[in-house]
Scaffold this active site. Structure first.
Site, PDB file in Angstrom:
ATOM      1  N   HIS A  81       0.841  -1.202   0.000  1.00 45.89           N
ATOM      2  CA  HIS A  81       0.000   0.000   0.000  1.00 45.89           C
ATOM      3  C   HIS A  81       0.877   1.253   0.000  1.00 45.89           C
ATOM      4  O   HIS A  81       2.059   1.218   0.362  1.00 45.89           O
ATOM      5  CB  HIS A  81      -0.925   0.003   1.229  1.00 45.89           C
ATOM      6  CG  HIS A  81      -0.174  -0.070   2.533  1.00 45.89           C
ATOM      7  ND1 HIS A  81       0.504   1.009   3.065  1.00 45.89           N
ATOM      8  CD2 HIS A  81       0.040  -1.099   3.381  1.00 45.89           C
ATOM      9  CE1 HIS A  81       1.087   0.660   4.191  1.00 45.89           C
ATOM     10  NE2 HIS A  81       0.835  -0.630   4.408  1.00 45.89           N
ATOM     11  N   ASP A 363       3.988  -4.609   3.661  1.00 43.91           N
ATOM     12  CA  ASP A 363       5.425  -4.905   3.707  1.00 43.91           C
ATOM     13  C   ASP A 363       5.661  -6.342   4.157  1.00 43.91           C
ATOM     14  O   ASP A 363       6.561  -7.018   3.655  1.00 43.91           O
ATOM     15  CB  ASP A 363       6.172  -3.911   4.615  1.00 43.91           C
ATOM     16  CG  ASP A 363       5.566  -3.777   6.013  1.00 43.91           C
ATOM     17  OD1 ASP A 363       4.583  -4.473   6.323  1.00 43.91           O
ATOM     18  OD2 ASP A 363       6.075  -2.945   6.797  1.00 43.91           O
TER      19      ASP A 363
END
Length: 465
Positions: A81, A363
């Site tokens: 994102h 991540d």
């Protein structure tokens, strides 16, 4: 020192054309960014700026590059994102004042920003799996909510989408103008920041963003492991990796003194400050050029930030050396890599659906995939990072297919463990698909040191660590 002053420190980062031993810096196996502009020694401020990924006008990328006789068959995109508001608050300090409404007169800007907002505001009837249909389609709070996507995050993915559109649609004609729902496969976790990032990328990418054709599937796990999430050995590797992190932190007396000083400033016990993961909030201040918080006891400052950021980088370095994370990564990334290989094999058979796949993720999704692929030198996934798998067909030998792997626009195919020795054995310019298939179906388990496990279930349930 405020954040802007810190950014100005980058003036000293003059181009470096040779390494210490006189070897051209371009031969160093460091992935992202261009080595010519890297500082000669590790610089936590420089690394933090890369992590912020502040949108710039132009970005060089190697997506879509192949010999002229190769045809692009399918593309598989994994994204983190975009820029977000912190997930944690530094205790007893004011939250950073970041506006999460989308405004054309505020930087960073993208030419499609107003049209994106207009289009998203009409998308309430979109066909999304539960619970995605209850999430907002774009950020819209005057003071950001915790973890909310910012305007920077939206612009980062509008840019990613535009870049991929120019390459994959305009140049390679991956999708026809009258594309259909079944030509896309879209999947996101249940966070608004991942759904909105995916929508921003698609809005920049698609020739005609039609709500009736956009169907996002919900993925409950950040590992995108679908129905294959139970893996006891993976969890054992993770526990040992977390223990390694803890022991490294205990050894860092400068880090502990830094936490103690910050705890004194905000007047809480050191343990409470550490538990609030202050680097998360500090990175938001840094990326948005907002001064670090102050109290009557003093100010959190750039020196605190640099010590914690330096420790993060040292932790990543030790993580690569100790290999515990690699065990976690191989098992954590296997389900999503297996899905990707299966889609590629279907495309090779001539199936025309799912030629463009998008996983909008985190991540903690991308990092294991990078490690599993053998990209140990790759930097930790920045905001709006993109990892792309391309499948190509040789027109001169139609039965032969090849893959390319790209990380943030850099071709890293020949850094992967399954193709780094390709040129020693073959004159072919591309990495054969069979290499990736063999890696996912067999060699990933060999990488775990198991001579007996030949499938994911057996590897996950292997006795003894």
């Amino acid at each position: 020192m405020d954040v802007l002053t810190a950014v100005l420190l980058l003036v000293h980062l003059t181009p470096v054309s040779t390494a210490k031993n006189g070897v051209s810096s371009k031969s160093r196996k460091r992935i992202m960014p261009d080595p010519v502009t890297e500082p000669p020694v590790m610089d936590p401020v420089y690394e933090a700026l890369l992590y912020c990924n502040i949108p710039s006008v132009a970005e060089r990328s190697m997506e879509g590059h192949a010999p002229h006789h190769f045809k692009l068959v399918s593309v598989h995109v994994f994204i983190r994102h975009g820029d977000r508001y912190p997930l944690y608050v530094i205790p007893k300090t004011k939250r950073p004042e970041i506006d999460c409404t989308l405004l054309a007169n505020r930087k960073p800007y993208h030419p499609k920003l107003e049209a994106f907002v207009s289009h998203m505001s009409k998308g309430s009837g979109a066909s999304f799996e539960s619970p995605l249909h209850s999430l907002p389609l774009y950020p819209n709070h005057a003071l950001c909510e915790m973890g909310e996507l910012t305007q920077t995050g939206v612009v980062q993915h509008l840019q990613n989408g535009q870049l991929l559109r120019d390459i994959y649609l305009k140049k390679h004609k991956l999708l026809p103008n009258n594309w259909s729902t079944d030509q896309l496969y879209l999947e996101t976790t249940g966070k608004s920041r991942t759904l909105q990032s995916g929508l921003a990328l698609l809005y920049g990418f698609l020739p005609d963003f039609d709500w009736k054709k956009i169907h996002f599937r919900h993925q409950p796990s950040a590992l995108f492991c679908s129905g294959n999430c139970y893996c006891p050995l993976r969890n054992q590797y993770l526990e040992k990796e977390q223990r390694r992190q803890y022991l490294l932190r205990l050894k860092n007396s400068q880090l502990e003194r830094t936490y103690e000083d910050m705890a004194r400033i905000v007047d809480v016990p050191t343990k409470q400050l550490r538990a609030a993961n202050p680097i998360d909030s500090m990175l938001c201040h840094f990326c948005h050029n907002v001064s670090f918080p102050c109290t009557r006891n003093g100010c959190i400052d750039m020196e605190h930030f640099k010590v914690i950021k330096t420790h993060q980088i040292e932790d990543e370095r030790e993580r690569r050396e100790k290999k515990l994370y690699l065990g976690y990564a191989l098992l954590g990334a296997h389900p999503i890599l297996n899905q990707t290989v299966t889609r590629m094999q279907r495309a090779v058979e001539g199936r025309k659906e799912e030629v463009f796949t998008l996983y909008s993720a985190h991540d903690v999704t991308l990092s294991p995939v990078l490690s599993a692929l053998g990209l140990m030198e790759a930097r930790f996934p920045r905001f709006a990072a993109r990892l792309i798998f391309e499948l190509w067909q040789d027109r001169e030998k139609p039965s032969e297919h090849s893959v390319r792997i790209l990380y943030n626009g850099v071709d890293v195919t020949f850094h992967t463990s399954f193709c780094q020795d390709h040129h020693k054995h073959s004159s072919k310019p591309m990495c054969p698909l069979e290499n990736l298939v063999r890696f996912v179906k067999r060699d990933m388990f060999v990488g775990l040191g198991s001579s007996t496990s030949t499938n994911y279930y057996d590897a996950c349930h292997r006795e003894g660590f």
